[in-house]
Design a protein around this motif. Structure first.
Motif, PDB file in Angstrom:
ATOM      1  N   TRP A 473       0.997  -1.032  -0.223  1.00 51.27           N
ATOM      2  CA  TRP A 473       0.207  -0.125  -0.412  1.00 51.27           C
ATOM      3  C   TRP A 473       1.076   0.875  -0.446  1.00 51.27           C
ATOM      4  N   ASP A 474       0.640   1.850  -0.691  1.00 49.02           N
ATOM      5  CA  ASP A 474       0.844   3.694  -0.323  1.00 49.02           C
ATOM      6  C   ASP A 474       0.404   4.575   0.756  1.00 49.02           C
ATOM      7  N   ARG A 475       0.900   5.731   0.816  1.00 50.97           N
ATOM      8  CA  ARG A 475       0.085   6.135   2.010  1.00 50.97           C
ATOM      9  C   ARG A 475      -1.381   6.357   2.096  1.00 50.97           C
ATOM     10  N   GLU A 476      -2.424   6.892   0.841  1.00 51.03           N
ATOM     11  CA  GLU A 476      -3.685   6.828   0.679  1.00 51.03           C
ATOM     12  C   GLU A 476      -4.534   5.164   0.452  1.00 51.03           C
ATOM     13  N   GLU A 477      -3.934   4.305   0.513  1.00 49.12           N
ATOM     14  CA  GLU A 477      -4.802   3.154   0.365  1.00 49.12           C
ATOM     15  C   GLU A 477      -4.110   2.749   2.164  1.00 49.12           C
ATOM     16  N   THR A 478      -3.078   3.133   2.508  1.00 52.40           N
ATOM     17  CA  THR A 478      -2.936   2.510   4.107  1.00 52.40           C
ATOM     18  C   THR A 478      -4.039   3.152   4.758  1.00 52.40           C
ATOM     19  N   LEU A 479      -4.481   5.078   4.527  1.00 49.69           N
ATOM     20  CA  LEU A 479      -5.105   5.489   5.415  1.00 49.69           C
ATOM     21  C   LEU A 479      -6.916   5.286   5.219  1.00 49.69           C
ATOM     22  N   ARG A 480      -6.988   4.591   3.858  1.00 43.70           N
ATOM     23  CA  ARG A 480      -8.075   4.260   3.324  1.00 43.70           C
ATOM     24  C   ARG A 480      -8.401   3.086   3.860  1.00 43.70           C
ATOM     25  N   ASN A 481      -7.379   1.806   4.120  1.00 41.99           N
ATOM     26  CA  ASN A 481      -7.528   0.795   4.829  1.00 41.99           C
ATOM     27  C   ASN A 481      -7.899   1.317   6.379  1.00 41.99           C
ATOM     28  N   LEU A 482      -7.043   1.934   6.861  1.00 41.63           N
ATOM     29  CA  LEU A 482      -7.161   2.028   7.922  1.00 41.63           C
ATOM     30  C   LEU A 482      -8.374   2.314   8.832  1.00 41.63           C
ATOM     31  N   ALA A 483      -9.161   4.017   7.653  1.00 40.15           N
ATOM     32  CA  ALA A 483     -10.621   3.845   8.294  1.00 40.15           C
ATOM     33  C   ALA A 483     -11.827   3.039   8.246  1.00 40.15           C
TER      34      ALA A 483
END
Length: 514
Positions: A473-483
């Motif tokens: 994951w890049d930053r955006e994918e990480t944050l989307r999945n974290l949410a």
């Protein structure tokens, strides 16, 4: 009178030298005195003489510990009420030199959230200007917990009341970091304490400004009637809070506050102090007085207490002198020992009974005894099989790893409990965490380097650093999945969530029966 402090000539000379010294800090916004002429004298000679008299009342032999004084809890009423009590504490520091003084104090006028630092360069008292430590202010400003509420500071007495004492007791050269403490949720105390802890070095003094029980109809607090027992009942109430303070237990202190509704105005600054203390710290009640005693009228009474905090190392440091919120480089031997403890926890959960702890625990290194966050992760054929941990440093590291070995095996609600026949196929990873720190911008999150925690309302989720790497994951994918993991909309990270990051050191090896 000790050392001739009360003579007008010496007072005048000392004040002149101090004013000349402080003038060198240059111009800038100055927070003018809100108390001169009411809470304490406006005339500098009268004020200096009064404060010196209070400082004279300190008795160094009363302090039991020989370790340096790192912090004090002090009262903050008008000097006619609490001045003599405060002097018993600050007089112990007479002639000391510091680079910085941090004052943690409650806000009496504004319900902001977190910490508030005024947008000024100095505080003024009749004794001169006290410059702010602007480098420290700049260090704290990026945190989402730090605001600047001008209404909170304009009339606030809880910081200013301590300054004339500091101006008379300490050698010139120190700068002030004034931190008003607003509303905080209980889970936020460790993170806010972590911000402050990074500043508490060998040359820093920490003051916590707080009065204790406010009794009477003026304060809306009468848990017992006004009678011949009122004084002893107030003392009993204060003593209950003090017991938890002297134990260094912030959770029990806050629970006592909630249970009794005791009117300690600075209970949040006190709780932050308790989160900052190393195990080596010793706390001692040094002085206790009530305004009811002073006025011989307990219809309205406020309690004034001094607590002195001694510790061999500065509060920024842990037992071995290294920063408590940094990552120690654990040796291979220590990482293998932690892995062994995780396996023992897994076996205790799956096989039952109490396993014999390794003999190395008899002589543990200090790095494994200090409280530190830790996770235990189980994988089977490369797939997650369980992951449980403590983000905050609540328990000694070796205990946290042992407990999370148990929890990862049978306590992760996402998976069925590990079965005996699965043990040989498991891979066990131990992760040791630094204390999480808030970030103001999500751009400060480095994928693969940082673990990340998302907060929104009552929702929270966490990823260890390797999660993003393993999934590509890049930053955006990480944050989307974290949410999504937190049960929130996938795009909420863009505008409406709070984040903390941490670093992590991990060790992975196959399960092996010990």
């Amino acid at each position: 009178m000790k050392g001739g402090y009360r003579t007008d000539i010496r007072l005048g000379l000392a004040l002149l030298l101090m004013l000349i010294f402080q003038a060198s800090y240059g111009s800038g916004a100055v927070r003018k005195s809100a108390l001169a002429g009411s809470w304490y004298p406006a005339d500098p000679l009268q004020l200096a003489a009064l404060v010196d008299g209070f400082l004279d009342q300190a008795v160094p032999d009363e302090v039991k510990s020989t370790a340096p004084i790192r912090a004090l809890i002090l009262p903050h009423a008008g000097y006619r009420y609490s001045g003599a009590t405060a002097g018993r504490g600050l007089g112990l520091l007479r002639g000391n030199r510091y680079r910085r003084v941090v004052v943690l104090a409650p806000s009496h006028h504004s319900p902001f959230h977190g910490l508030s630092i005024p947008e000024v360069d100095a505080y003024a008292t009749p004794l001169g200007e006290v410059p702010l430590d602007l480098d420290a202010v700049r260090q704290l400003r990026p945190s989402p917990f730090v605001v600047s509420d001008p209404y909170a500071h304009g009339r606030e007495h809880s910081i200013e009341i301590e300054l004339p004492f500091l101006q008379r007791a300490l050698l010139p050269g120190w700068k002030l970091l004034p931190l008003l403490v607003g509303q905080l949720q209980e889970r936020e105390y460790p993170a806010v304490a972590g911000l402050i802890k990074s500043l508490l070095d060998e040359e820093t003094l920490l003051l916590v400004s707080s009065d204790f029980t406010h009794y009477g109809p003026r304060f809306g607090y009468q848990p017992f009637p006004l009678d011949g027992k009122t004084a002893s009942e107030i003392r009993r109430l204060d003593q209950g809070a003090l017991e938890h303070i002297l134990e260094g237990n912030p959770e029990e202190f806050l629970a006592y506050k909630q249970k009794t509704e005791i009117t300690i105005c600075g209970f949040r600054p006190v709780a932050l102090l308790l989160h900052l203390l190393p195990e080596s710290a010793s706390l001692q009640e040094l002085a206790y007085k009530t305004s009811g005693e002073l006025t011989d009228n307990f219809r309205h009474s406020v309690s004034y207490i001094v607590v002195v905090v001694n510790a061999p190392q500065p509060l920024i440091s842990s037992e071995d002198g290294k920063p408590a919120n940094s990552m120690d480089e654990l040796s291979d031997a220590n990482l293998k020992l932690l892995h062994k403890l995780a396996v023992l926890g897994i076996e205790q959960a799956v096989l039952g009974g109490a396993n014999e702890l390794p003999s190395q625990l008899d002589n543990l290194p200090e790095s494994l005894k200090r409280p530190q966050g830790a996770f235990v992760t189980l994988k089977k054929a490369g797939q997650l099989r369980g992951c449980i941990g403590y983000i905050q440093p609540r328990f000694p590291l070796y205990q946290a790893v042992l407990a999370n070995g148990v929890n990862a095996a049978i306590g992760d609600y996402r998976f069925r409990p590990v079965r005996v026949e699965e043990l040989a196929d498991l891979e066990v990873e131990v992760s040791v965490l630094t204390t999480p720190r808030p970030i103001k911008s999500i751009d400060m999150f480095e994928v693969g380097k940082h673990g990340i925690i998302m907060h929104k309302g009552g929702h929270r989720a966490v990823y260890l650093p390797e999660v993003a790497l393993e999934n590509g994951w890049d930053r955006e994918e990480t944050l989307r999945n974290l949410a999504l993991k937190a049960g929130l909309p996938a795009d909420i990270w863009q505008s409406d969530a709070e984040f903390e990051v941490f670093s992590c050191e991990s060790y992975t090896a196959p399960y092996m029966r010990h």
